[in-house]
Scaffold this active site. Structure first.
Site, PDB file in Angstrom:
ATOM      1  N   GLY A 138       0.795  -1.233   0.000  1.00 48.58           N
ATOM      2  CA  GLY A 138       0.000   0.000   0.000  1.00 48.58           C
ATOM      3  C   GLY A 138       0.822   1.275   0.000  1.00 48.58           C
ATOM      4  O   GLY A 138       0.383   2.282  -0.545  1.00 48.58           O
TER       5      GLY A 138
ATOM      6  N   HIS B  50      -2.031   6.518  -5.198  1.00 49.12           N
ATOM      7  CA  HIS B  50      -3.036   5.720  -4.479  1.00 49.12           C
ATOM      8  C   HIS B  50      -4.271   6.586  -4.306  1.00 49.12           C
ATOM      9  O   HIS B  50      -4.221   7.638  -3.658  1.00 49.12           O
ATOM     10  CB  HIS B  50      -2.481   5.289  -3.112  1.00 49.12           C
TER      11      HIS B  50
ATOM     12  N   HIS C 214     -14.269  11.337 -16.107  1.00 48.36           N
ATOM     13  CA  HIS C 214     -13.751  11.463 -17.471  1.00 48.36           C
ATOM     14  C   HIS C 214     -12.506  12.361 -17.551  1.00 48.36           C
ATOM     15  O   HIS C 214     -12.379  13.343 -16.816  1.00 48.36           O
ATOM     16  CB  HIS C 214     -14.843  12.019 -18.404  1.00 48.36           C
TER      17      HIS C 214
HETATM   18  C1  LIG Z   1      -7.906   0.610   2.907  1.00 47.42           C
HETATM   19  C2  LIG Z   1      -7.114   1.784   3.446  1.00 47.42           C
HETATM   20  O1  LIG Z   1      -6.908   1.928   4.619  1.00 47.42           O
HETATM   21  S1  LIG Z   1      -6.502   2.902   2.323  1.00 47.42           S
HETATM   22  C3  LIG Z   1      -5.668   4.156   3.267  1.00 47.42           C
HETATM   23  C4  LIG Z   1      -6.423   5.438   3.300  1.00 47.42           C
HETATM   24  N1  LIG Z   1      -5.705   6.351   4.177  1.00 47.42           N
HETATM   25  C5  LIG Z   1      -6.143   7.572   4.468  1.00 47.42           C
HETATM   26  O2  LIG Z   1      -7.168   7.994   4.011  1.00 47.42           O
HETATM   27  C6  LIG Z   1      -5.268   8.341   5.420  1.00 47.42           C
HETATM   28  C7  LIG Z   1      -5.121   9.804   5.001  1.00 47.42           C
HETATM   29  N2  LIG Z   1      -4.280  10.469   5.972  1.00 47.42           N
HETATM   30  C8  LIG Z   1      -4.681  11.563   6.696  1.00 47.42           C
HETATM   31  O3  LIG Z   1      -5.802  12.055   6.562  1.00 47.42           O
HETATM   32  C9  LIG Z   1      -3.631  12.115   7.669  1.00 47.42           C
HETATM   33  O4  LIG Z   1      -4.327  12.728   8.760  1.00 47.42           O
HETATM   34  C10 LIG Z   1      -2.636  13.099   6.986  1.00 47.42           C
HETATM   35  C11 LIG Z   1      -1.614  12.261   6.205  1.00 47.42           C
HETATM   36  C12 LIG Z   1      -3.323  14.055   6.040  1.00 47.42           C
HETATM   37  C13 LIG Z   1      -1.920  13.964   8.011  1.00 47.42           C
HETATM   38  O5  LIG Z   1      -1.177  13.179   8.858  1.00 47.42           O
HETATM   39  P1  LIG Z   1      -0.069  13.877   9.810  1.00 47.42           P
HETATM   40  O6  LIG Z   1       1.017  14.488   8.996  1.00 47.42           O
HETATM   41  O7  LIG Z   1       0.313  12.847  10.813  1.00 47.42           O
HETATM   42  O8  LIG Z   1      -0.830  15.108  10.447  1.00 47.42           O
HETATM   43  P2  LIG Z   1      -1.332  15.341  11.957  1.00 47.42           P
HETATM   44  O9  LIG Z   1      -2.185  14.216  12.413  1.00 47.42           O
HETATM   45  O10 LIG Z   1      -0.118  15.694  12.770  1.00 47.42           O
HETATM   46  O11 LIG Z   1      -2.239  16.611  11.794  1.00 47.42           O
HETATM   47  C14 LIG Z   1      -1.722  17.880  11.406  1.00 47.42           C
HETATM   48  C15 LIG Z   1      -2.878  18.856  11.327  1.00 47.42           C
HETATM   49  O12 LIG Z   1      -3.727  18.469  10.227  1.00 47.42           O
HETATM   50  C16 LIG Z   1      -5.069  18.202  10.702  1.00 47.42           C
HETATM   51  N3  LIG Z   1      -5.552  17.042   9.932  1.00 47.42           N
HETATM   52  C17 LIG Z   1      -4.921  15.844   9.758  1.00 47.42           C
HETATM   53  N4  LIG Z   1      -5.634  15.052   8.939  1.00 47.42           N
HETATM   54  C18 LIG Z   1      -6.738  15.756   8.597  1.00 47.42           C
HETATM   55  C19 LIG Z   1      -7.848  15.458   7.763  1.00 47.42           C
HETATM   56  N5  LIG Z   1      -7.939  14.297   7.116  1.00 47.42           N
HETATM   57  N6  LIG Z   1      -8.795  16.417   7.617  1.00 47.42           N
HETATM   58  C20 LIG Z   1      -8.692  17.632   8.255  1.00 47.42           C
HETATM   59  N7  LIG Z   1      -7.642  17.969   9.050  1.00 47.42           N
HETATM   60  C21 LIG Z   1      -6.687  17.032   9.223  1.00 47.42           C
HETATM   61  C22 LIG Z   1      -4.905  17.920  12.182  1.00 47.42           C
HETATM   62  O13 LIG Z   1      -6.094  18.184  12.883  1.00 47.42           O
HETATM   63  C23 LIG Z   1      -3.782  18.857  12.562  1.00 47.42           C
HETATM   64  O14 LIG Z   1      -4.305  20.166  12.631  1.00 47.42           O
HETATM   65  P3  LIG Z   1      -3.704  21.268  13.670  1.00 47.42           P
HETATM   66  O15 LIG Z   1      -2.259  21.420  13.295  1.00 47.42           O
HETATM   67  O16 LIG Z   1      -4.527  22.473  13.407  1.00 47.42           O
HETATM   68  O17 LIG Z   1      -3.878  20.650  15.013  1.00 47.42           O
END
Ligand SMILES: CC(=O)SCCNC(=O)CCNC(=O)[C@H](O)C(C)(C)COP(=O)(O)OP(=O)(O)OC[C@H]1O[C@@H](n2cnc3c(N)ncnc32)[C@H](O)[C@@H]1OP(=O)(O)O
Length: 208
Positions: A70, A146, A137
Site C-alpha cells: 500500500g 493511491h 472522465h
Molecule cells: C484501505 C485503506 O486503509 S486505504 C488508506 C487510506 N488512508 C487515508 O485515508 C489516510 C489519510 N491520511 C490523513 O488524513 C492524515 O491525517 C494526513 C496524512 C493528512 C496527516 O497526517 P499527519 O502528517 O500525521 O498530520 P497530523 O495528524 O499531525 O495533523 C496535522 C494537522 O492536520 C489536521 N488534519 C490531519 N488530517 C486531517 C484530515 N484528514 N482532515 C482535516 N484535518 C486534518 C490535524 O487536525 C492537525 O491540525 P492542527 O495542526 O490544526 O492541530
C-alpha cells in the site's frame, strides 16, 4: 488460469489476493515478502524474500507479477529494484468495477471492487484505485499514486506520480495534485496542490 506472483503480504496484499480470487483469471503461485529469509513451499504456494522473484520467474516464465504494497514509496522502490519488464506486471480489475472502453490503465495497477473509471481516463502503472473510488472522465493518474476508498475525482483532474488521495476526499474539476503529495481523508480540494505537500480539510489548507 495464468500464474501470478504477489509481492508483499500485509493488509493491502490480503485485499489484492481476494481480488485475484474473484477475477478468476490468475492463480497465485508465490507470495514474496522480506519477512521470509528463504524460499519454502506450503500448499502449492512458494513463500520467500522479494529477491527470489527472478528464481520464481525462472521456474515459470509465463507468470505475471503484482506489487501488493500500500505504501506508494515502497511500491515504487520495489518496482525499480526488481528490474522486471513492464509487461510482466498484471493489471488487476475487480469484476464489479465499471471501466470505460476509452480508459487506459497501466501495468501493475489494481482496481478494487465497485470503482468507476470513466471515459478517456488515463491511469499509470502500479497505481491503487481503492474500493469504491470514482475516477471521472479525462482524469490523469500518474504512476504509483493511491486513490483511497470512496474518493471522487471529478472531470479533468490530474493526480501526479506517487500522490496519495485519502479516503472519501473529493477533488473538483480541472485541479492538479502534485507529485508525492498527500490529501487528507475527507478533504475537498478546490485549488491545485504543489509537489511534495500535505493538504487537509474542506477546503484544503497546506500543512507545513
Ligand atoms: C484501505 C485503506 O486503509 S486505504 C488508506 C487510506 N488512508 C487515508 O485515508 C489516510 C489519510 N491520511 C490523513 O488524513 C492524515 O491525517 C494526513 C496524512 C493528512 C496527516 O497526517 P499527519 O502528517 O500525521 O498530520 P497530523 O495528524 O499531525 O495533523 C496535522 C494537522 O492536520 C489536521 N488534519 C490531519 N488530517 C486531517 C484530515 N484528514 N482532515 C482535516 N484535518 C486534518 C490535524 O487536525 C492537525 O491540525 P492542527 O495542526 O490544526 O492541530
Amino acid at each position: 488460469m495464468d500464474p501470478i506472483v504477489v509481492i508483499g503480504e500485509g493488509g493491502h496484499s490480503k485485499v489484492v489476493q481476494d481480488l485475484i480470487s474473484s477475477s478468476e483469471c490468475y492463480q497465485i503461485i508465490a507470495i514474496l515478502d522480506d519477512k521470509y529469509e528463504e524460499m519454502v513451499e506450503k500448499n502449492g504456494i512458494l513463500y520467500g524474500p522479494i529477491s527470489s522473484v527472478h528464481d520464481v520467474l525462472a521456474r515459470d516464465g509465463c507468470a505475471k507479477i503484482v506489487i501488493a504494497i500500500g505504501n506508494n514509496h515502497v511500491r515504487a522502490r520495489i518496482a525499480q529494484r526488481v528490474r522486471i519488464d513492464d509487461e510482466k506486471f498484471a493489471t488487476l480489475i475487480h469484476p464489479s468495477a465499471v471501466i470505460s472502453p476509452s480508459a487506459c490503465i497501466g501495468s501493475g495497477t489494481v482496481i478494487m471492487p465497485n470503482c468507476v473509471v470513466n471515459a478517456a481516463a488515463k491511469i499509470g502503472s502500479h497505481v491503487i484505485i481503492n474500493t469504491g473510488a470514482i475516477i471521472e472522465h479525462d482524469n490523469y493518474v500518474g504512476d504509483y499514486a493511491h486513490i483511497s476508498p470512496n474518493v471522487t475525482l471529478t472531470g479533468n483532474v490530474t493526480i501526479e506520480e506517487g500522490a496519495h488521495i485519502g479516503a472519501s476526499a473529493t477533488v473538483i474539476p480541472g485541479i492538479k495534485v502534485g507529485k508525492w503529495s498527500i490529501v487528507g481523508a475527507g478533504s475537498v480540494v478546490i485549488r491545485d496542490i504543489p509537489d511534495f505537500k500535505k493538504a487537509v480539510g474542506c477546503p484544503t489548507r497546506l500543512l507545513d
